[in-house]
Design a protein around this motif. Structure first.
Motif, short mmCIF file in Angstrom:
data_model
loop_
_atom_site.label_atom_id
_atom_site.label_comp_id
_atom_site.label_asym_id
_atom_site.label_seq_id
_atom_site.Cartn_x
_atom_site.Cartn_y
_atom_site.Cartn_z
N ARG A 1 0.77 -1.19 0.12
CA ARG A 1 -0.02 -0.04 0.07
C ARG A 1 0.86 1.27 0.12
O ARG A 1 0.68 2.18 -0.65
CB ARG A 1 -1.04 -0.11 1.38
CG ARG A 1 -1.58 1.32 1.38
CD ARG A 1 -2.32 1.13 2.82
NE ARG A 1 -1.47 1.29 3.96
CZ ARG A 1 -1.30 2.23 4.43
NH1 ARG A 1 -1.98 3.55 4.16
NH2 ARG A 1 -0.81 2.50 5.73
N ALA B 1 3.42 5.53 -2.18
CA ALA B 1 2.21 4.74 -2.00
C ALA B 1 1.87 4.32 -3.49
O ALA B 1 2.30 4.66 -4.53
CB ALA B 1 1.14 5.47 -1.41
N SER B 2 1.26 3.26 -3.36
CA SER B 2 0.50 2.41 -4.69
C SER B 2 -0.72 3.26 -4.92
O SER B 2 -1.70 3.04 -4.10
CB SER B 2 0.57 0.98 -4.46
OG SER B 2 0.11 0.38 -5.60
N ALA C 1 -4.25 3.42 -5.52
CA ALA C 1 -5.36 2.62 -5.18
C ALA C 1 -6.51 2.46 -6.50
O ALA C 1 -7.22 1.52 -6.50
CB ALA C 1 -6.03 2.84 -3.86
N PRO D 1 -3.32 6.08 -1.23
CA PRO D 1 -4.00 5.50 0.08
C PRO D 1 -3.08 5.64 1.28
O PRO D 1 -2.39 4.69 2.05
CB PRO D 1 -3.83 3.91 -0.32
CG PRO D 1 -2.56 3.82 -1.06
CD PRO D 1 -2.94 4.92 -2.09
N ASP E 1 -1.40 7.85 8.99
CA ASP E 1 -0.18 7.54 8.36
C ASP E 1 0.84 8.50 8.87
O ASP E 1 1.96 8.58 8.34
CB ASP E 1 -0.17 6.94 7.05
CG ASP E 1 -1.10 5.87 6.88
OD1 ASP E 1 -0.87 4.83 7.36
OD2 ASP E 1 -2.17 6.11 6.06
N ASP F 1 -7.17 7.87 5.93
CA ASP F 1 -6.49 6.89 5.28
C ASP F 1 -6.14 6.91 3.91
O ASP F 1 -5.43 6.32 3.30
CB ASP F 1 -7.18 5.48 5.43
CG ASP F 1 -7.98 5.23 6.92
OD1 ASP F 1 -6.87 5.07 7.73
OD2 ASP F 1 -9.17 5.26 7.09
N GLN F 2 -6.66 8.18 3.35
CA GLN F 2 -6.24 8.35 2.02
C GLN F 2 -6.56 10.09 1.74
O GLN F 2 -7.17 10.54 2.33
CB GLN F 2 -7.50 7.47 1.00
CG GLN F 2 -8.82 7.98 1.57
CD GLN F 2 -9.70 6.72 1.20
OE1 GLN F 2 -10.11 6.91 0.08
NE2 GLN F 2 -9.89 5.99 2.26
#
Length: 379
Positions: free
Chosen positions: A8, A255-256, A258, A287, A292, A320-321
């Protein structure tokens, strides 16, 4: 699927860059020893691997704030000198003494607890007496210094302690030329001279933090304590970038992606609809969120490299995003979004995020949460 896409998010920690930073800082410190400060999980970079890399590159001391951090280094098998300085009454003095950790003392209550713990351990405690030369935080006031020094000397005579260090901390070393720097140096010299005249024979006298190591050579004494500079971040952006000081940022946060989707004009984005799409466009969902460590107050301002260009967070950062507006460009789920790094690929830096969040880069890297795995490379 490659490793980056399968995660993630990740904080890649370049230990080769950290070792190079240590070597550069040692060169700038002249003949002084170098303490690698690895408090707060090495400013978010991972204490154990960073401590090992720093020692490999020539650091001779490790520094932590809390005794628990210092004890964790010993439990991980880290050797060398370790010092910790943020104590509260009833702290694990005996455990620290038994683990061969140097402890800091700023007042009589702490010295007395050290003496008691040394007796229980049957060992001599190594103590650094801290002077408050003007920061107004931890440390002993000049008016109280004679009493602390006298009691420390009495404890030395009994074999309970040995005073291995005399130290202090600057308030404004990141502002070269600030009058407090010279004033604090003068007070520190006087307090050191008083202690030495009373019979204290310290191994190390130290006051220089990262900015003083880089810009105040007269403050180096026997030891410099480098924290943020170790991780390749400039402690004084007004004076220079990391490259100007011969340093390289160690952490890259990515991050990847999403989700990628088309939306019409006038589409509200994230909580509160503080951003509305001005035209039909493409959105990418990243994400990472404030859980985070992504600053919510960088909403609408935080920079991200996605699909070959630096974009800005669109709307609110959520837990979270967050979303970026690709302005019609395309990318695919799993593509890399880089929040910050050294800047080699045109990506933002931690300092860019600090500006966006109206804070300092120290906070940006340190606040990255435990949900983000640290991937150490260059070991």
């Amino acid at each position: 699927m490659n490793e980056k896409a399968s995660l993630r998010a990740r904080a890649e920690i370049d230990l080769a860059a950290l070792r190079a930073n240590v070597r550069e800082l040692r060169a700038r410190a002249g003949g002084a020893q170098l303490m690698a400060v690895v408090k707060s999980d090495a400013y978010g970079h991972g204490a154990e691997p960073c401590a090992r890399a720093a020692l490999e590159a020539g650091a001779t001391w490790l520094g932590t704030a809390t005794p628990q951090e210092a004890l964790a280094l010993r439990e991980a098998g880290l050797g060398g000198r370790v010092m910790c300085w943020l104590w509260t009454p009833g702290g694990p003095w005996r455990e620290a003494i038994e683990a061969d950790i140097d402890v800091s003392v700023s007042g009589l209550w702490a010295l007395r607890e050290v003496v008691t713990a040394a007796g229980e351990a049957g060992r001599t405690a190594r103590v650094h007496l801290k002077a408050d030369t003007g920061l107004g935080r931890n440390g002993c006031q000049p008016a109280d210094w004679p009493e602390l020094v006298a009691e420390a000397r009495a404890a030395e005579e009994t074999g309970a302690v040995t005073v291995t260090g005399l130290w202090s901390h600057f308030a404004c070393a990141d502002e070269p030329g600030h009058p407090s720097i010279a004033a604090q140096l003068s007070v520190f010299r006087d307090m050191v001279a008083y202690a030495e005249k009373a019979g204290v024979e310290p191994e190390v006298r130290h006051i220089a933090n990262s900015p003083a190591t880089l810009t105040v050579p007269e403050s180096h004494f026997d030891l410099v304590r480098t924290g943020i500079a170790l991780y390749g971040i400039s402690p004084s952006p007004e004076l220079g970038t990391p490259a100007d000081f011969g340093l390289r940022p160690v952490m890259t946060l990515s991050a990847s992606v999403a989700l990628v989707k088309q939306v019409p004009a006038g589409h509200g984005i994230s909580y509160g609809h503080h951003y509305t799409t001005p035209s039909e466009t493409t959105l990418a969902l990243v994400p990472l969120g404030y859980a985070d460590g992504i600053p919510r107050h960088a909403s609408g301002r935080g920079p991200v490299l996605v699909a070959g260009r630096v974009r800005t967070v669109a709307g609110r950062v959520a837990m979270d995003q967050f979303v970026v507006d690709l302005e019609g460009d395309r990318t695919e789920p799993g593509a890399e979004a880089v929040l910050f790094g050294p800047g080699d690929r045109g990506e933002p830096t931690a300092e860019d995020w600090a500006v966006a969040a109206d804070t300092i880069a120290y906070e940006i890297v340190t606040r990255i949460g435990t949900r983000v795995p640290r991937v150490h490379v260059g070991a």
